[in-house]
Design a protein around this motif. Sequence first.
Motif, PDB file in Angstrom:
ATOM      1  N   TYR A  71       0.818  -1.200   0.000  1.00 44.91           N
ATOM      2  CA  TYR A  71       0.000   0.000   0.000  1.00 44.91           C
ATOM      3  C   TYR A  71       0.859   1.261   0.000  1.00 44.91           C
ATOM      4  O   TYR A  71       0.401   2.338  -0.317  1.00 44.91           O
ATOM      5  CB  TYR A  71      -0.947  -0.014   1.205  1.00 44.91           C
ATOM      6  N   ARG A  72       2.100   1.149   0.345  1.00 52.19           N
ATOM      7  CA  ARG A  72       3.003   2.309   0.368  1.00 52.19           C
ATOM      8  C   ARG A  72       3.227   2.767  -1.069  1.00 52.19           C
ATOM      9  O   ARG A  72       3.702   1.995  -1.907  1.00 52.19           O
ATOM     10  CB  ARG A  72       4.323   1.917   1.031  1.00 52.19           C
ATOM     11  N   LEU A  73       2.893   4.015  -1.362  1.00 55.33           N
ATOM     12  CA  LEU A  73       2.904   4.500  -2.740  1.00 55.33           C
ATOM     13  C   LEU A  73       4.092   5.395  -3.075  1.00 55.33           C
ATOM     14  O   LEU A  73       4.301   5.702  -4.249  1.00 55.33           O
ATOM     15  CB  LEU A  73       1.592   5.249  -3.041  1.00 55.33           C
ATOM     16  N   ASP A  74       4.858   5.831  -2.077  1.00 55.73           N
ATOM     17  CA  ASP A  74       6.008   6.664  -2.390  1.00 55.73           C
ATOM     18  C   ASP A  74       7.092   5.816  -3.060  1.00 55.73           C
ATOM     19  O   ASP A  74       7.119   4.587  -2.925  1.00 55.73           O
ATOM     20  CB  ASP A  74       6.543   7.342  -1.130  1.00 55.73           C
ATOM     21  N   PHE A  75       7.974   6.452  -3.794  1.00 61.39           N
ATOM     22  CA  PHE A  75       9.035   5.730  -4.488  1.00 61.39           C
ATOM     23  C   PHE A  75      10.100   5.319  -3.472  1.00 61.39           C
ATOM     24  O   PHE A  75      10.608   6.154  -2.719  1.00 61.39           O
ATOM     25  CB  PHE A  75       9.658   6.598  -5.571  1.00 61.39           C
ATOM     26  N   HIS A  76      10.410   4.024  -3.452  1.00 60.16           N
ATOM     27  CA  HIS A  76      11.401   3.487  -2.529  1.00 60.16           C
ATOM     28  C   HIS A  76      11.906   2.150  -3.050  1.00 60.16           C
ATOM     29  O   HIS A  76      11.395   1.622  -4.027  1.00 60.16           O
ATOM     30  CB  HIS A  76      10.822   3.354  -1.116  1.00 60.16           C
ATOM     31  N   HIS A  77      12.921   1.621  -2.388  1.00 58.52           N
ATOM     32  CA  HIS A  77      13.570   0.375  -2.796  1.00 58.52           C
ATOM     33  C   HIS A  77      13.196  -0.762  -1.839  1.00 58.52           C
ATOM     34  O   HIS A  77      12.634  -0.524  -0.774  1.00 58.52           O
ATOM     35  CB  HIS A  77      15.087   0.551  -2.819  1.00 58.52           C
ATOM     36  N   HIS A  78      13.552  -1.995  -2.243  1.00 53.92           N
ATOM     37  CA  HIS A  78      13.191  -3.172  -1.448  1.00 53.92           C
ATOM     38  C   HIS A  78      14.375  -4.108  -1.267  1.00 53.92           C
ATOM     39  O   HIS A  78      15.318  -4.104  -2.056  1.00 53.92           O
ATOM     40  CB  HIS A  78      12.048  -3.935  -2.123  1.00 53.92           C
ATOM     41  N   LEU A  79      14.274  -4.927  -0.233  1.00 52.50           N
ATOM     42  CA  LEU A  79      15.222  -6.006   0.048  1.00 52.50           C
ATOM     43  C   LEU A  79      14.484  -7.329  -0.082  1.00 52.50           C
ATOM     44  O   LEU A  79      13.341  -7.448   0.378  1.00 52.50           O
ATOM     45  CB  LEU A  79      15.768  -5.889   1.474  1.00 52.50           C
ATOM     46  N   LEU A  80      15.115  -8.321  -0.692  1.00 54.88           N
ATOM     47  CA  LEU A  80      14.544  -9.652  -0.858  1.00 54.88           C
ATOM     48  C   LEU A  80      15.508 -10.678  -0.295  1.00 54.88           C
ATOM     49  O   LEU A  80      16.682 -10.717  -0.685  1.00 54.88           O
ATOM     50  CB  LEU A  80      14.294  -9.949  -2.346  1.00 54.88           C
ATOM     51  N   CYS A  81      15.010 -11.501   0.631  1.00 55.18           N
ATOM     52  CA  CYS A  81      15.828 -12.605   1.138  1.00 55.18           C
ATOM     53  C   CYS A  81      15.743 -13.750   0.142  1.00 55.18           C
ATOM     54  O   CYS A  81      14.654 -14.242  -0.167  1.00 55.18           O
ATOM     55  CB  CYS A  81      15.353 -13.066   2.516  1.00 55.18           C
ATOM     56  N   THR A  82      16.886 -14.182  -0.358  1.00 53.27           N
ATOM     57  CA  THR A  82      16.916 -15.243  -1.366  1.00 53.27           C
ATOM     58  C   THR A  82      16.704 -16.629  -0.771  1.00 53.27           C
ATOM     59  O   THR A  82      16.552 -17.597  -1.508  1.00 53.27           O
ATOM     60  CB  THR A  82      18.244 -15.213  -2.140  1.00 53.27           C
ATOM     61  N   LYS A  83      16.672 -16.718   0.560  1.00 50.57           N
ATOM     62  CA  LYS A  83      16.420 -18.013   1.193  1.00 50.57           C
ATOM     63  C   LYS A  83      14.950 -18.166   1.583  1.00 50.57           C
ATOM     64  O   LYS A  83      14.280 -19.099   1.163  1.00 50.57           O
ATOM     65  CB  LYS A  83      17.316 -18.212   2.415  1.00 50.57           C
ATOM     66  N   CYS A  84      14.433 -17.237   2.392  1.00 57.86           N
ATOM     67  CA  CYS A  84      13.052 -17.383   2.890  1.00 57.86           C
ATOM     68  C   CYS A  84      12.022 -16.618   2.069  1.00 57.86           C
ATOM     69  O   CYS A  84      10.822 -16.814   2.240  1.00 57.86           O
ATOM     70  CB  CYS A  84      12.965 -16.966   4.356  1.00 57.86           C
ATOM     71  N   GLY A  85      12.474 -15.723   1.185  1.00 55.01           N
ATOM     72  CA  GLY A  85      11.549 -14.978   0.332  1.00 55.01           C
ATOM     73  C   GLY A  85      10.975 -13.726   0.954  1.00 55.01           C
ATOM     74  O   GLY A  85      10.123 -13.069   0.348  1.00 55.01           O
ATOM     75  N   ALA A  86      11.427 -13.362   2.151  1.00 51.81           N
ATOM     76  CA  ALA A  86      10.916 -12.151   2.799  1.00 51.81           C
ATOM     77  C   ALA A  86      11.246 -10.922   1.957  1.00 51.81           C
ATOM     78  O   ALA A  86      12.325 -10.834   1.361  1.00 51.81           O
ATOM     79  CB  ALA A  86      11.516 -12.000   4.190  1.00 51.81           C
ATOM     80  N   VAL A  87      10.305  -9.985   1.904  1.00 49.81           N
ATOM     81  CA  VAL A  87      10.498  -8.711   1.208  1.00 49.81           C
ATOM     82  C   VAL A  87      10.234  -7.599   2.211  1.00 49.81           C
ATOM     83  O   VAL A  87       9.252  -7.640   2.952  1.00 49.81           O
ATOM     84  CB  VAL A  87       9.544  -8.568   0.011  1.00 49.81           C
ATOM     85  N   CYS A  88      11.133  -6.614   2.247  1.00 51.78           N
ATOM     86  CA  CYS A  88      10.922  -5.458   3.125  1.00 51.78           C
ATOM     87  C   CYS A  88      11.435  -4.202   2.434  1.00 51.78           C
ATOM     88  O   CYS A  88      12.131  -4.272   1.417  1.00 51.78           O
ATOM     89  CB  CYS A  88      11.601  -5.660   4.477  1.00 51.78           C
ATOM     90  N   ASP A  89      11.050  -3.060   2.994  1.00 51.32           N
ATOM     91  CA  ASP A  89      11.494  -1.780   2.451  1.00 51.32           C
ATOM     92  C   ASP A  89      12.960  -1.573   2.785  1.00 51.32           C
ATOM     93  O   ASP A  89      13.402  -1.871   3.898  1.00 51.32           O
ATOM     94  CB  ASP A  89      10.657  -0.640   3.034  1.00 51.32           C
ATOM     95  N   ALA A  90      13.707  -1.044   1.821  1.00 56.50           N
ATOM     96  CA  ALA A  90      15.125  -0.750   2.039  1.00 56.50           C
ATOM     97  C   ALA A  90      15.270   0.658   2.614  1.00 56.50           C
ATOM     98  O   ALA A  90      14.583   1.575   2.165  1.00 56.50           O
ATOM     99  CB  ALA A  90      15.895  -0.863   0.716  1.00 56.50           C
ATOM    100  N   PRO A  91      16.154   0.823   3.591  1.00 55.66           N
ATOM    101  CA  PRO A  91      16.330   2.133   4.223  1.00 55.66           C
ATOM    102  C   PRO A  91      17.268   3.047   3.424  1.00 55.66           C
ATOM    103  O   PRO A  91      18.271   3.545   3.938  1.00 55.66           O
ATOM    104  CB  PRO A  91      16.901   1.781   5.592  1.00 55.66           C
ATOM    105  N   LEU A  92      16.948   3.247   2.164  1.00 59.19           N
ATOM    106  CA  LEU A  92      17.726   4.136   1.298  1.00 59.19           C
ATOM    107  C   LEU A  92      16.792   5.143   0.643  1.00 59.19           C
ATOM    108  O   LEU A  92      15.643   4.816   0.339  1.00 59.19           O
ATOM    109  CB  LEU A  92      18.424   3.345   0.181  1.00 59.19           C
ATOM    110  N   SER A  93      17.321   6.307   0.374  1.00 58.89           N
ATOM    111  CA  SER A  93      16.534   7.327  -0.315  1.00 58.89           C
ATOM    112  C   SER A  93      16.423   6.993  -1.803  1.00 58.89           C
ATOM    113  O   SER A  93      17.333   6.434  -2.406  1.00 58.89           O
ATOM    114  CB  SER A  93      17.194   8.699  -0.171  1.00 58.89           C
ATOM    115  N   TYR A  94      15.288   7.359  -2.370  1.00 52.52           N
ATOM    116  CA  TYR A  94      15.052   7.222  -3.802  1.00 52.52           C
ATOM    117  C   TYR A  94      15.693   8.428  -4.487  1.00 52.52           C
ATOM    118  O   TYR A  94      15.524   9.561  -4.035  1.00 52.52           O
ATOM    119  CB  TYR A  94      13.538   7.194  -4.062  1.00 52.52           C
ATOM    120  N   HIS A  95      16.409   8.183  -5.583  1.00 56.12           N
ATOM    121  CA  HIS A  95      17.115   9.261  -6.276  1.00 56.12           C
ATOM    122  C   HIS A  95      16.496   9.511  -7.649  1.00 56.12           C
ATOM    123  O   HIS A  95      16.722   8.751  -8.593  1.00 56.12           O
ATOM    124  CB  HIS A  95      18.601   8.929  -6.403  1.00 56.12           C
TER     125      HIS A  95
END
Length: 129
Positions: A71-95
């Motif tokens: 539901y988060r609509l602002d531009f941002h990046h993500h992290l994906l765990c290649t083992k368990c498949g978890a996806v979360c927001d990355a703590p980096l600014s969008y450029h």
Amino acid sequence: MKQRRNTKQRQLVLDAVKAHNDHPSADQVYLDVRAIDNKISRGTVYRNLNLLTQSGEICQIKVPDADRFEYRLDFHHHLLCTKCGAVCDAPLSYHTELDQEMAKKTGYSIKRHQTVFEGLCPNCQHSLK
């Protein structure tokens, strides 16, 4: 674009995506909605996820195995765990300058970019020790 009526099913799908902070897959959304309305079909959930994405009410994150939604609509990046498949927001600014640079170099009209960093989450790293 043709005006679409807001159906009960679409609202259930939207509410299910809003209830998650973990970027659910379409199957996860289906299971959540199905727990509330046992008559809703998988096709109805998938169709409404697509409609909500197209209308800009939710975002789709393209990752291997199963696209995820949020539901988060602002531009941002993500992290994906290649083992368990978890996806979360990355703590980096969008450029936005990357969008502008790519547009300048290619002639494309760039709306946004999506970056997914892949690696092992802290839980999966810990389970390897």
